[in-house]
Design an enzyme around this catalytic site. Structure first.
Site, PDB file in Angstrom:
ATOM      1  CB  CYS A 138      40.350  39.036  25.385  1.00  0.00           C
ATOM      2  SG  CYS A 138      40.618  37.607  26.473  1.00  0.00           S
ATOM      3  N   GLY A 196      46.589  45.227  38.113  1.00  0.00           N
ATOM      4  CA  GLY A 196      46.133  43.814  37.665  1.00  0.00           C
ATOM      5  C   GLY A 196      46.565  42.717  38.507  1.00  0.00           C
ATOM      6  N   GLY A 247      39.747  33.204  29.596  1.00  0.00           N
ATOM      7  CA  GLY A 247      38.880  33.116  28.685  1.00  0.00           C
ATOM      8  C   GLY A 247      37.494  33.769  28.804  1.00  0.00           C
ATOM      9  N   GLY A 251      51.384  45.565  34.960  1.00  0.00           N
ATOM     10  CA  GLY A 251      52.499  45.316  36.016  1.00  0.00           C
ATOM     11  C   GLY A 251      52.886  46.239  36.957  1.00  0.00           C
ATOM     12  CG  ASN A 272      36.779  44.877  30.303  1.00  0.00           C
ATOM     13  OD1 ASN A 272      36.512  43.907  29.779  1.00  0.00           O
ATOM     14  ND2 ASN A 272      38.026  45.424  30.327  1.00  0.00           N
TER      15      ASN A 272
END
Lengths: 246, 303
Positions: free
Chosen positions: B131, B266, B72, B245, B100
């Site tokens: 998000c 990531g 979050g 991925g 970002n």
């Protein structure tokens, strides 16, 4: 933090669903009791964090004690001597035993009991008087009593159902002991809260939270403290009493 | 010798490998593990105008070949990021970084971008309109072409730095959003953000994650990400940073063949803290294995 391949020396059941595993490898990054390791397991994406139960520096052996409660720990329970594990070691801040006074208490509840053994030994070796309270649900779950006794550390056992030792939670045993000037605790959050409320003096509390990475990158295990946001995995898992915000 | 260099809006990267925002913090934990200067760039932790604690815990759930997170947008706020976190990172990383940013309104996006515009270290502003973890947050901008275009225009108006819009896969037609951003002046695109997912704890019979749902990432989503990069590449002229991925050097090569000019890594950082280092180490050998002399010549090669 280091990554290393560890050889399983033994993996034995010590109580219902409870296992003790001895692992041989590079333990150089593990510097304090209360730290944890993060274990990669075949077929599971995330590593599994387990607190260090004991370290034998000379032999290069660390021990973990874990409860088989989910997929990761069940996979671990099925492994045997000679197999290897990829682990990140030296994670978490660990207990700072230098803050303890001369009369110290360690408290462990259930699966939170294992890390208190190395903690208690380190306190003993530093010349402090150490007493332990270990709390369990029932007599069948009691572990580590003999180990503490063998290490010369007086231990009081509590069980919630009264089947062994003092009946009740760990706080029930506090009345039997002289008030400690410092306390180290690890266990489920309700236990930590009860200990926090019951003790007038300072202490350190080891918390548990569901983690992503275990080394401070993902912010998955953040908590609020009186000194701002902290990551349980990196800034913890040990928090000092005065910073805890329930 | 395989040439690993690639270019994003005139910024030459030594290699296409970039840790993705939210999996690398501000680099501090990783700087202790390896020399960050081997990286192509770093996309730093998603930043909002005000400090945010983020969502309640548990924020993490494991999945087959991946994880769900519901962090979050925990971050110290743009002022502190520019004043403290970026200078701290500069001590370890001398190349341009990707900032970002996220917002709850078009004005907040613009304010964040304007503040980042003043930071010399920032090479690219990556605008997160995707998000999945913040109610009323970025995703509402990322699921509607007009809203995504409006954010793009607002950010472009306050900065001279290249602006890349980070897109969500949680839409029916990612291509229409991508084109709307390009038409609004975006210098590039970054895709994909996480897929909205959830897990239920069988013992408690309740969602694992406190916020019930979260963003699914990890190797499981690679084919989805690859497909979307491939589709968007066909529709736009601006460069694409591919992600989703990516865990190996082969994944990087595959992403570039689909159309990515650079690739973000990531979830892999979370299970192997040395993942980016390992991928960069393996890239020349794997490229050679597939008869590739220059990675940048590969971009979009599968079309």
């Amino acid at each position: 933090m280091r990554q290393g391949i560890f050889y399983i020396k033994e993996n034995i059941q010590i109580a219902p669903d409870m296992y003790e595993m001895a692992l041989e490898g590079d333990i150089g990054a593990i510097t304090k009791p209360g730290q944890f390791v993060n274990i990669a397991l075949d077929g599971l994406y995330l590593r599994r964090p387990l607190s260090v139960h004991d370290v034998d520096a000379a032999a290069g052996v660390l021990r973990v004690i874990y409860k088989a409660v989910g997929r990761g720990t069940e996979v671990l329970a099925g492994m045997g001597a000679g197999e290897t594990l990829d682990m990140l070691t030296g994670l978490g801040n660990g207990f700072d035993i230098h803050k303890a006074g001369a009369n110290t208490l360690v408290i462990g509840g259930g699966a939170g009991a294992p890390p208190m053994y190395w903690t208690a030994k380190a306190l003993r070796d530093s010349g402090r008087k150490v007493t332990a309270i270990l709390g369990f649900n029932t007599a069948a779950e009691v572990i580590l009593q003999q180990k503490f006794t063998d290490a010369g550390i007086p231990v009081v056992i509590t069980t919630a159902d009264g089947s062994q030792g003092t009946k009740g939670f760990v706080t029930a045993a506090l009345a039997e002991l002289p008030a400690p000037d410092y306390t180290f605790s690890c266990g489920p959050q309700p236990m930590l809260r009860a200990v926090y409320d019951a003790l007038p003096n300072g202490g350190q509390f080891s918390f548990e939270e569901r983690m992503g990475c275990g080394f401070g990158a993902c912010m998955g295990c953040s908590c609020k403290t009186k000194y701002g946001t902290k990551r349980i995995c990196k800034d913890g898992p040990v928090l000092e009493k005065e910073e805890i915000q329930w | 010798m395989v040439n690993l260099q690639t270019t994003l809006s005139g910024i030459v990267l030594d290699n296409p490998v970039i840790p993705a925002s939210g999996t690398f913090g501000f680099g501090e934990e990783f700087a202790r593990l390896y020399d960050l200067n081997i990286l192509g760039s770093i996309s730093v932790k998603g930043t909002t105008q005000e400090p945010r604690f983020g969502n309640p815990t548990p924020r993490i759930a494991e999945c087959t070949a991946g994880l769900i997170n519901s962090v979050g947008l925990q971050n110290p706020g743009v002022e502190k990021v520019v004043a403290e976190e970026l200078p701290r990172l500069a001590a370890h990383f001398r190349k341009p970084v990707i900032a970002n940013i996220s917002g709850f309104s078009i004005e907040e996006y613009a304010a964040c971008a304007a503040r980042m515009d003043g930071a010399d270290q920032v090479g690219i502003i990556e605008v997160n309109v995707s998000c999945p973890n913040v109610h009323g947050g970025g995703i509402s901008f990322g699921t509607d072409p007009a809203a995504a275009a409006a954010v793009t225009k607002a950010v472009k108006a306050v900065t001279k730095k290249p602006v890349y819009i980070k897109l969500t896969p949680n839409v029916t037609d990612i291509v229409s959003i991508a084109k709307a951003c390009e038409d609004a002046g975006a210098d590039g695109l970054a895709l994909i953000n996480t897929l909205l997912g959830m897990r239920i704890d069988l013992k408690r019979k309740k969602p694992v994650i406190a916020n019930k749902m979260g963003g699914f990432s990890g190797p499981a989503i690679f084919p989805v990400a690859l497909r979307m990069v491939y589709q968007v590449y066909e529709a736009v002229q601006i460069p694409i940073i591919g992600m989703g991925g990516v865990s190996t050097a082969d994944d990087v090569i595959e992403m570039m063949l689909a159309g990515a000019a650079a690739v973000q890594v990531g979830a892999a950082n979370l299970v192997n803290p040395w993942a980016c280092r390992d991928i960069i180490r393996d890239l020349p050998g794997q490229a050679e294995h597939y008869g590739i002399r220059s990675l940048s010549e590969l971009i979009g090669g599968a079309h």
